[in-house]
Design a protein around this motif. Sequence first.
Motif, PDB file in Angstrom:
ATOM      1  N   LEU A   1       1.146  -1.222   0.249  1.00 52.15           N
ATOM      2  CA  LEU A   1       0.250  -0.168   0.215  1.00 52.15           C
ATOM      3  C   LEU A   1       0.970   1.223  -0.075  1.00 52.15           C
ATOM      4  O   LEU A   1       1.210   1.728   1.419  1.00 52.15           O
ATOM      5  CB  LEU A   1      -1.181  -0.460   1.445  1.00 52.15           C
ATOM      6  N   ASP A   2       0.847   1.991  -0.983  1.00 51.07           N
ATOM      7  CA  ASP A   2       2.125   3.006  -1.832  1.00 51.07           C
ATOM      8  C   ASP A   2       0.898   4.350  -1.644  1.00 51.07           C
ATOM      9  O   ASP A   2       0.542   4.212  -2.466  1.00 51.07           O
ATOM     10  CB  ASP A   2       2.736   3.381  -2.648  1.00 51.07           C
ATOM     11  N   ILE A   3       1.003   5.152   0.082  1.00 51.42           N
ATOM     12  CA  ILE A   3       0.457   6.493  -0.231  1.00 51.42           C
ATOM     13  C   ILE A   3       1.588   7.252  -0.404  1.00 51.42           C
ATOM     14  O   ILE A   3       2.321   7.675   0.346  1.00 51.42           O
ATOM     15  CB  ILE A   3      -0.078   6.330   1.175  1.00 51.42           C
ATOM     16  N   GLY A   4       0.926   7.966  -0.992  1.00 52.70           N
ATOM     17  CA  GLY A   4       1.714   9.957  -1.038  1.00 52.70           C
ATOM     18  C   GLY A   4       2.106   9.031  -3.361  1.00 52.70           C
ATOM     19  O   GLY A   4       4.007   9.619  -3.129  1.00 52.70           O
ATOM     20  N   THR A   5       1.972   8.394  -3.453  1.00 50.86           N
ATOM     21  CA  THR A   5       2.968   8.226  -5.223  1.00 50.86           C
ATOM     22  C   THR A   5       3.486   9.076  -5.824  1.00 50.86           C
ATOM     23  O   THR A   5       3.943   8.815  -6.038  1.00 50.86           O
ATOM     24  CB  THR A   5       1.662   7.478  -6.409  1.00 50.86           C
ATOM     25  N   GLY A   6       3.166  10.115  -5.258  1.00 52.96           N
ATOM     26  CA  GLY A   6       2.957  10.778  -7.166  1.00 52.96           C
ATOM     27  C   GLY A   6       3.460  10.220  -8.567  1.00 52.96           C
ATOM     28  O   GLY A   6       2.534   9.325  -8.347  1.00 52.96           O
TER      29      GLY A   6
ATOM     30  N   ARG B   1       0.161  -7.635  -5.151  1.00 51.65           N
ATOM     31  CA  ARG B   1      -0.134  -7.002  -5.111  1.00 51.65           C
ATOM     32  C   ARG B   1      -0.186  -5.370  -5.126  1.00 51.65           C
ATOM     33  O   ARG B   1       0.159  -5.425  -3.527  1.00 51.65           O
ATOM     34  CB  ARG B   1      -1.986  -7.548  -4.371  1.00 51.65           C
ATOM     35  N   VAL B   2      -0.775  -3.938  -5.559  1.00 54.80           N
ATOM     36  CA  VAL B   2       0.347  -2.962  -5.443  1.00 54.80           C
ATOM     37  C   VAL B   2      -0.817  -2.275  -5.602  1.00 54.80           C
ATOM     38  O   VAL B   2      -1.565  -1.984  -6.555  1.00 54.80           O
ATOM     39  CB  VAL B   2       1.536  -2.481  -6.325  1.00 54.80           C
ATOM     40  N   VAL B   3      -1.849  -1.753  -4.693  1.00 49.89           N
ATOM     41  CA  VAL B   3      -2.666  -0.473  -4.419  1.00 49.89           C
ATOM     42  C   VAL B   3      -1.838   0.758  -4.341  1.00 49.89           C
ATOM     43  O   VAL B   3      -1.123   1.404  -2.653  1.00 49.89           O
ATOM     44  CB  VAL B   3      -3.796  -0.885  -2.899  1.00 49.89           C
ATOM     45  N   TYR B   4      -2.286   2.109  -4.674  1.00 48.09           N
ATOM     46  CA  TYR B   4      -1.593   3.288  -5.290  1.00 48.09           C
ATOM     47  C   TYR B   4      -2.559   4.240  -4.325  1.00 48.09           C
ATOM     48  O   TYR B   4      -3.713   4.205  -5.299  1.00 48.09           O
ATOM     49  CB  TYR B   4      -0.709   4.003  -6.278  1.00 48.09           C
ATOM     50  N   CYS B   5      -2.111   5.737  -4.115  1.00 51.05           N
ATOM     51  CA  CYS B   5      -3.148   6.299  -3.154  1.00 51.05           C
ATOM     52  C   CYS B   5      -2.214   8.082  -3.074  1.00 51.05           C
ATOM     53  O   CYS B   5      -1.270   7.928  -3.246  1.00 51.05           O
ATOM     54  CB  CYS B   5      -3.291   5.749  -1.915  1.00 51.05           C
ATOM     55  N   ASP B   6      -3.175   9.083  -3.851  1.00 50.45           N
ATOM     56  CA  ASP B   6      -2.521  10.196  -3.932  1.00 50.45           C
ATOM     57  C   ASP B   6      -3.358  10.648  -4.008  1.00 50.45           C
ATOM     58  O   ASP B   6      -4.465  10.470  -4.316  1.00 50.45           O
ATOM     59  CB  ASP B   6      -1.505   9.686  -4.938  1.00 50.45           C
ATOM     60  N   ASN B   7      -3.231  12.080  -3.861  1.00 46.70           N
ATOM     61  CA  ASN B   7      -4.282  12.989  -3.795  1.00 46.70           C
ATOM     62  C   ASN B   7      -4.783  14.417  -4.938  1.00 46.70           C
ATOM     63  O   ASN B   7      -5.501  15.194  -4.475  1.00 46.70           O
ATOM     64  CB  ASN B   7      -4.874  14.146  -2.362  1.00 46.70           C
TER      65      ASN B   7
ATOM     66  N   ALA C   1      -2.466   7.555 -13.799  1.00 49.91           N
ATOM     67  CA  ALA C   1      -2.540   6.883 -13.068  1.00 49.91           C
ATOM     68  C   ALA C   1      -2.441   5.348 -14.178  1.00 49.91           C
ATOM     69  O   ALA C   1      -2.587   4.823 -13.617  1.00 49.91           O
ATOM     70  CB  ALA C   1      -3.916   6.491 -12.293  1.00 49.91           C
ATOM     71  N   GLU C   2      -2.515   5.351 -15.134  1.00 51.51           N
ATOM     72  CA  GLU C   2      -3.177   4.615 -16.392  1.00 51.51           C
ATOM     73  C   GLU C   2      -1.687   3.517 -16.261  1.00 51.51           C
ATOM     74  O   GLU C   2      -1.740   1.698 -16.307  1.00 51.51           O
ATOM     75  CB  GLU C   2      -3.021   4.989 -18.121  1.00 51.51           C
ATOM     76  N   ALA C   3      -0.483   4.468 -15.719  1.00 49.39           N
ATOM     77  CA  ALA C   3       0.830   4.043 -16.320  1.00 49.39           C
ATOM     78  C   ALA C   3       0.902   3.209 -14.967  1.00 49.39           C
ATOM     79  O   ALA C   3       1.938   2.845 -14.768  1.00 49.39           O
ATOM     80  CB  ALA C   3       1.369   5.001 -16.237  1.00 49.39           C
ATOM     81  N   LEU C   4       0.504   3.173 -13.783  1.00 58.41           N
ATOM     82  CA  LEU C   4       0.392   2.652 -12.362  1.00 58.41           C
ATOM     83  C   LEU C   4      -0.279   1.307 -12.723  1.00 58.41           C
ATOM     84  O   LEU C   4      -0.213   0.873 -11.927  1.00 58.41           O
ATOM     85  CB  LEU C   4      -0.023   3.122 -11.193  1.00 58.41           C
ATOM     86  N   LEU C   5      -1.107   1.301 -13.435  1.00 58.82           N
ATOM     87  CA  LEU C   5      -2.210  -0.006 -13.808  1.00 58.82           C
ATOM     88  C   LEU C   5      -1.116  -1.174 -15.104  1.00 58.82           C
ATOM     89  O   LEU C   5      -2.289  -1.991 -14.679  1.00 58.82           O
ATOM     90  CB  LEU C   5      -3.484   0.676 -13.881  1.00 58.82           C
TER      91      LEU C   5
ATOM     92  N   GLU D   1      -3.681  -1.222  -8.523  1.00 56.64           N
ATOM     93  CA  GLU D   1      -5.213  -0.419  -8.599  1.00 56.64           C
ATOM     94  C   GLU D   1      -4.598   1.154  -7.893  1.00 56.64           C
ATOM     95  O   GLU D   1      -3.656   1.491  -7.242  1.00 56.64           O
ATOM     96  CB  GLU D   1      -6.134  -0.550  -7.188  1.00 56.64           C
ATOM     97  N   TYR D   2      -5.407   1.961  -8.125  1.00 54.94           N
ATOM     98  CA  TYR D   2      -4.840   3.055  -8.232  1.00 54.94           C
ATOM     99  C   TYR D   2      -6.527   3.917  -7.116  1.00 54.94           C
ATOM    100  O   TYR D   2      -7.450   3.737  -7.034  1.00 54.94           O
ATOM    101  CB  TYR D   2      -4.612   4.250  -9.246  1.00 54.94           C
ATOM    102  N   ILE D   3      -6.016   4.468  -5.485  1.00 55.31           N
ATOM    103  CA  ILE D   3      -7.104   5.674  -4.934  1.00 55.31           C
ATOM    104  C   ILE D   3      -6.619   6.512  -5.191  1.00 55.31           C
ATOM    105  O   ILE D   3      -5.861   7.199  -4.979  1.00 55.31           O
ATOM    106  CB  ILE D   3      -6.722   5.193  -3.314  1.00 55.31           C
ATOM    107  N   GLN D   4      -7.801   7.899  -5.628  1.00 56.09           N
ATOM    108  CA  GLN D   4      -7.116   9.221  -5.066  1.00 56.09           C
ATOM    109  C   GLN D   4      -8.145   9.802  -3.398  1.00 56.09           C
ATOM    110  O   GLN D   4      -9.063   9.325  -3.187  1.00 56.09           O
ATOM    111  CB  GLN D   4      -8.616   9.581  -6.028  1.00 56.09           C
ATOM    112  N   ALA D   5      -7.011   9.664  -3.082  1.00 58.69           N
ATOM    113  CA  ALA D   5      -8.056  10.153  -1.713  1.00 58.69           C
ATOM    114  C   ALA D   5      -6.438  10.727  -0.531  1.00 58.69           C
ATOM    115  O   ALA D   5      -5.603  11.143  -0.947  1.00 58.69           O
ATOM    116  CB  ALA D   5      -7.634   8.608  -0.576  1.00 58.69           C
ATOM    117  N   ASP D   6      -6.951  11.388   0.561  1.00 60.38           N
ATOM    118  CA  ASP D   6      -5.991  12.148   1.483  1.00 60.38           C
ATOM    119  C   ASP D   6      -5.158  11.216   2.350  1.00 60.38           C
ATOM    120  O   ASP D   6      -6.249  10.854   2.883  1.00 60.38           O
ATOM    121  CB  ASP D   6      -6.318  13.400   1.728  1.00 60.38           C
TER     122      ASP D   6
END
Length: 263
Positions: free
Chosen positions: A70-75, A94-100, A108-112, A121-126
């Motif tokens: 779980l990678d938060i603040g992916t950039g 399995r990798v879930v990315y998150c950024d705001n 995000a397509e490049a992350l998927l 997967e990518y999550i848009q969140a703070d």
Amino acid sequence: MSDRIDTSKPHPARMYDWFLGGKDNYPVDEAMAEQLLRIDPRAREFARVNRAFMQRAVRWLAGQGITQYLDIGTGIPTEPNLHQIAQEAAPASRVVYCDNDPIVLAHAEALLRSTPEGLTEYIQADARNPEVILDHAGKFLDFDKPVALSMLALLHFVSDEDGAYDVVDKLVERLAPGSYVLLSQTTGDFNPGGADEALELYKARGLVLALRSREAFARFFHGLEFIEPGVSLTAEWHAELGEPVPVAGDEPIPGYAAVARKP
């Protein structure tokens, strides 16, 4: 998407992209990044050294059998991305990315681009909303099994007043025993005068900058078991696991990093 991207003030993810030589930034980001370079010419090296730490740490974690991240603040995506390092070692990772930042979502397509066996997967969140992140991430990650929680070059944008320590605590609480936490952040320990200038620069632009000492950074890991060498300069954490990053001068790059295990 562009109408959601605020180009009236700099954004840390876009400045980070500029430091790394990317093109997904705006003049306002470049202008502030150049001001930071005038305060401390090592700001660009910090971004590169931090990226290299991510690669080394993920290689190390893969060697421990970790296959969930779980990678938060992916950039903004910069190859190799975390999932590429993880899935090269273990294709079923399995990798879930998150950024705001909306611009990260736009790319995000490049992350998927996962391996067939794995998942990204990518999550848009703070980051300051850990419950939201955990709720969404739980759809893709099994929190009953070990997960590596990654928050790299992020926590210096979350102040103590905004609950930085509580955020990490809530995330770690959800992790199963045998999980790992990898964190990095910049510090003012080596250049207090420059740190004060940087703080004023961020404040003037309505941005948060929480430069923490080595001791304050170590507090994020309370209750966890440090992996040797514990809190270290970002450039020095298991340097043998990756190619060295050339930096100018002999002064330390002003950042700390550590990896710890949840018992």
